[in-house]
Design a protein around this motif. Sequence first.
Motif, PDB file in Angstrom:
ATOM      1  N   PHE A  94      45.908  33.785  34.730  1.00 61.91           N
ATOM      2  CA  PHE A  94      44.784  34.310  36.131  1.00 61.91           C
ATOM      3  C   PHE A  94      43.736  33.662  36.064  1.00 61.91           C
ATOM      4  O   PHE A  94      43.029  33.838  37.010  1.00 61.91           O
ATOM      5  CB  PHE A  94      44.155  35.542  35.058  1.00 61.91           C
ATOM      6  CG  PHE A  94      43.880  36.483  35.873  1.00 61.91           C
ATOM      7  CD1 PHE A  94      44.104  37.504  37.469  1.00 61.91           C
ATOM      8  CD2 PHE A  94      42.530  37.173  35.351  1.00 61.91           C
ATOM      9  CE1 PHE A  94      43.892  38.118  37.832  1.00 61.91           C
ATOM     10  CE2 PHE A  94      41.752  38.098  36.077  1.00 61.91           C
ATOM     11  CZ  PHE A  94      42.276  38.882  36.865  1.00 61.91           C
ATOM     12  N   LYS A  95      43.300  33.220  35.210  1.00 64.34           N
ATOM     13  CA  LYS A  95      41.980  32.325  35.050  1.00 64.34           C
ATOM     14  C   LYS A  95      41.643  31.382  36.385  1.00 64.34           C
ATOM     15  O   LYS A  95      40.531  31.331  37.080  1.00 64.34           O
ATOM     16  CB  LYS A  95      41.316  32.199  33.603  1.00 64.34           C
ATOM     17  CG  LYS A  95      39.838  31.026  34.082  1.00 64.34           C
ATOM     18  CD  LYS A  95      39.681  30.657  32.670  1.00 64.34           C
ATOM     19  CE  LYS A  95      38.679  29.580  32.734  1.00 64.34           C
ATOM     20  NZ  LYS A  95      38.226  28.545  31.249  1.00 64.34           N
ATOM     21  N   GLY A  96      42.734  30.912  36.787  1.00 62.90           N
ATOM     22  CA  GLY A  96      43.084  29.655  36.629  1.00 62.90           C
ATOM     23  C   GLY A  96      42.965  29.864  38.079  1.00 62.90           C
ATOM     24  O   GLY A  96      42.114  29.480  39.464  1.00 62.90           O
ATOM     25  N   MET A  97      43.579  30.822  38.847  1.00 61.85           N
ATOM     26  CA  MET A  97      43.354  31.771  39.995  1.00 61.85           C
ATOM     27  C   MET A  97      42.274  32.418  40.995  1.00 61.85           C
ATOM     28  O   MET A  97      41.760  32.157  42.182  1.00 61.85           O
ATOM     29  CB  MET A  97      44.600  33.107  40.146  1.00 61.85           C
ATOM     30  CG  MET A  97      44.589  33.529  41.602  1.00 61.85           C
ATOM     31  SD  MET A  97      45.678  35.379  41.230  1.00 61.85           S
ATOM     32  CE  MET A  97      44.060  36.593  40.616  1.00 61.85           C
ATOM     33  N   LEU A  98      41.790  32.566  39.699  1.00 59.48           N
ATOM     34  CA  LEU A  98      39.927  33.567  39.659  1.00 59.48           C
ATOM     35  C   LEU A  98      38.996  31.908  40.599  1.00 59.48           C
ATOM     36  O   LEU A  98      38.056  32.542  41.376  1.00 59.48           O
ATOM     37  CB  LEU A  98      39.026  33.743  38.822  1.00 59.48           C
ATOM     38  CG  LEU A  98      40.171  35.372  38.248  1.00 59.48           C
ATOM     39  CD1 LEU A  98      39.732  35.600  37.208  1.00 59.48           C
ATOM     40  CD2 LEU A  98      39.837  35.858  39.210  1.00 59.48           C
ATOM     41  N   VAL A  99      39.528  31.012  39.883  1.00 58.72           N
ATOM     42  CA  VAL A  99      38.811  29.342  40.003  1.00 58.72           C
ATOM     43  C   VAL A  99      38.845  28.969  41.088  1.00 58.72           C
ATOM     44  O   VAL A  99      38.358  28.844  42.360  1.00 58.72           O
ATOM     45  CB  VAL A  99      38.697  28.193  39.177  1.00 58.72           C
ATOM     46  CG1 VAL A  99      38.109  27.483  39.048  1.00 58.72           C
ATOM     47  CG2 VAL A  99      38.189  29.225  37.058  1.00 58.72           C
ATOM     48  N   ASN A 100      40.382  29.117  41.818  1.00 57.52           N
ATOM     49  CA  ASN A 100      40.958  28.016  42.185  1.00 57.52           C
ATOM     50  C   ASN A 100      41.126  29.034  44.094  1.00 57.52           C
ATOM     51  O   ASN A 100      41.278  28.253  45.252  1.00 57.52           O
ATOM     52  CB  ASN A 100      42.339  27.513  42.103  1.00 57.52           C
ATOM     53  CG  ASN A 100      41.958  26.765  40.891  1.00 57.52           C
ATOM     54  OD1 ASN A 100      41.289  25.553  40.945  1.00 57.52           O
ATOM     55  ND2 ASN A 100      43.033  26.750  40.546  1.00 57.52           N
ATOM     56  N   LYS A 101      41.199  30.781  43.819  1.00 59.72           N
ATOM     57  CA  LYS A 101      41.352  30.796  45.086  1.00 59.72           C
ATOM     58  C   LYS A 101      40.788  31.975  45.611  1.00 59.72           C
ATOM     59  O   LYS A 101      40.263  32.540  46.564  1.00 59.72           O
ATOM     60  CB  LYS A 101      42.864  31.962  45.038  1.00 59.72           C
ATOM     61  CG  LYS A 101      44.369  30.397  44.820  1.00 59.72           C
ATOM     62  CD  LYS A 101      45.390  31.291  45.143  1.00 59.72           C
ATOM     63  CE  LYS A 101      46.405  30.782  45.299  1.00 59.72           C
ATOM     64  NZ  LYS A 101      47.587  30.973  45.892  1.00 59.72           N
ATOM     65  N   PHE A 102      39.628  32.360  44.643  1.00 59.32           N
ATOM     66  CA  PHE A 102      38.332  33.407  44.569  1.00 59.32           C
ATOM     67  C   PHE A 102      36.843  32.661  44.538  1.00 59.32           C
ATOM     68  O   PHE A 102      36.460  33.516  44.656  1.00 59.32           O
ATOM     69  CB  PHE A 102      39.426  34.612  44.024  1.00 59.32           C
ATOM     70  CG  PHE A 102      40.125  35.527  44.302  1.00 59.32           C
ATOM     71  CD1 PHE A 102      40.079  35.948  45.424  1.00 59.32           C
ATOM     72  CD2 PHE A 102      41.263  35.218  43.823  1.00 59.32           C
ATOM     73  CE1 PHE A 102      41.283  37.291  45.483  1.00 59.32           C
ATOM     74  CE2 PHE A 102      42.775  35.679  44.327  1.00 59.32           C
ATOM     75  CZ  PHE A 102      42.566  36.437  45.207  1.00 59.32           C
ATOM     76  N   GLY A 103      36.993  31.770  44.609  1.00 63.14           N
ATOM     77  CA  GLY A 103      35.406  31.071  44.110  1.00 63.14           C
ATOM     78  C   GLY A 103      34.819  31.492  42.828  1.00 63.14           C
ATOM     79  O   GLY A 103      33.339  31.334  43.039  1.00 63.14           O
ATOM     80  N   PHE A 104      35.768  31.895  42.102  1.00 65.06           N
ATOM     81  CA  PHE A 104      34.488  32.081  40.632  1.00 65.06           C
ATOM     82  C   PHE A 104      34.826  30.619  39.838  1.00 65.06           C
ATOM     83  O   PHE A 104      35.233  29.411  40.898  1.00 65.06           O
ATOM     84  CB  PHE A 104      35.769  32.513  39.815  1.00 65.06           C
ATOM     85  CG  PHE A 104      35.497  33.725  39.823  1.00 65.06           C
ATOM     86  CD1 PHE A 104      35.103  35.155  39.053  1.00 65.06           C
ATOM     87  CD2 PHE A 104      36.615  34.835  40.968  1.00 65.06           C
ATOM     88  CE1 PHE A 104      35.190  36.575  39.121  1.00 65.06           C
ATOM     89  CE2 PHE A 104      36.362  35.727  40.554  1.00 65.06           C
ATOM     90  CZ  PHE A 104      35.509  37.129  39.935  1.00 65.06           C
TER      91      PHE A 104
END
Length: 380
Positions: free
Chosen positions: A335-345
Amino acid sequence: MKKVGKRFDKNNIDLISSFLNLKDSCYTFEKHFLGKDFHQTNLNKLSFISYSSFYSSFKDVCDLPLFFLLNEEVSNEHERDFVPEILLEAINSEKFKSMYDKESGSKSHGGNIHIEEIRYLLSQNYNQIVGSMMLDFSVSSFSVFEYWIDYFYNKLCQNHKHEILQKRRNEKRIIIEKNKDNIDVCLDKISKIPGDFISFPDKLSGVLSFVKKENYKRDLKHDRKIIDFLSKKRNAVHNLGIHRGADYELQHKGVDFVLKQDEPIKCDSWVDCLAITGELIKIYTAIIASIDLEERQVESFVEPRIDNLAIEILSKSINECFIFCDDNEESVSIFKGMLVNKFGFDEESSIKFIDNIKNNKENLDFSNISGIIALSAMRL
């Protein structure tokens, strides 16, 4: 050119400072007047949620002139070394098409004229370019004020709109009754009455009808003169920067601002021009602050900008990670990887966002995840 610290042009530095002052005012009012949660969400610069307001819009229109002025100083510091190379590459590219008129047999001047014109522009015409930029800013900044007054009006002033339209209908009814035997006179008089369009001055009056004058901390009469002046200045854009109305003069804090009929918009000091434009920030804030709390509905001056598809994807991922998988280490990492890679976190904000979700875990269900996402995004 006057240099600051032997490097930069003082006039440009003063302009940059003035634009930053405008943005700083907006940041301050956004945080301390609208609320730190709205302010913080916008600072997070997440792709799926932000809150648009007068302050965020005004900050945005400061960015283009700042971009221009900063790049001008960077370019000037290097004596515009790469300008000839850039022009030659553009002229030699396949996208540049030399003009040829078949009927007259005339050809364009090709690339040479452009090189000469740009050289003149950069060396002799800079002040005129700054003047054009400042006129553009006059247009965009007043448009921000107009948009958010209109936004407030459409949210809270429907009774005012109904009263105006009803008054116009009554006027038309009276005209018809008095001139029913003369259709031409009747039509001529009716045609002079506006239809359903509500002008900006009428909308401003509608918004100001909510103002409690004892709560208004500024001189409302003078503020209306400022608005009127800036409105007339903005309208000059329709005439290539020439003011077509009657002479208009405004004195503010010891400075005279003048619009001369049939003359281009002029200003003795660009910094003073930005200062009078910046009064719109204070006027808007004074208007909202003077309205009774029960009338001061957040949705009348804040507009959420939500990517619903992104929220839906996040909602499903949160359910999978924190409900079905009981936030085990592997699922949280995915989930953390998705936040960084797809949502700009970034790394830090993704950890804070996950911690916020965990803190609200007992409240998670399909009916309120969107609200929890918004709340978690505010507090990074």
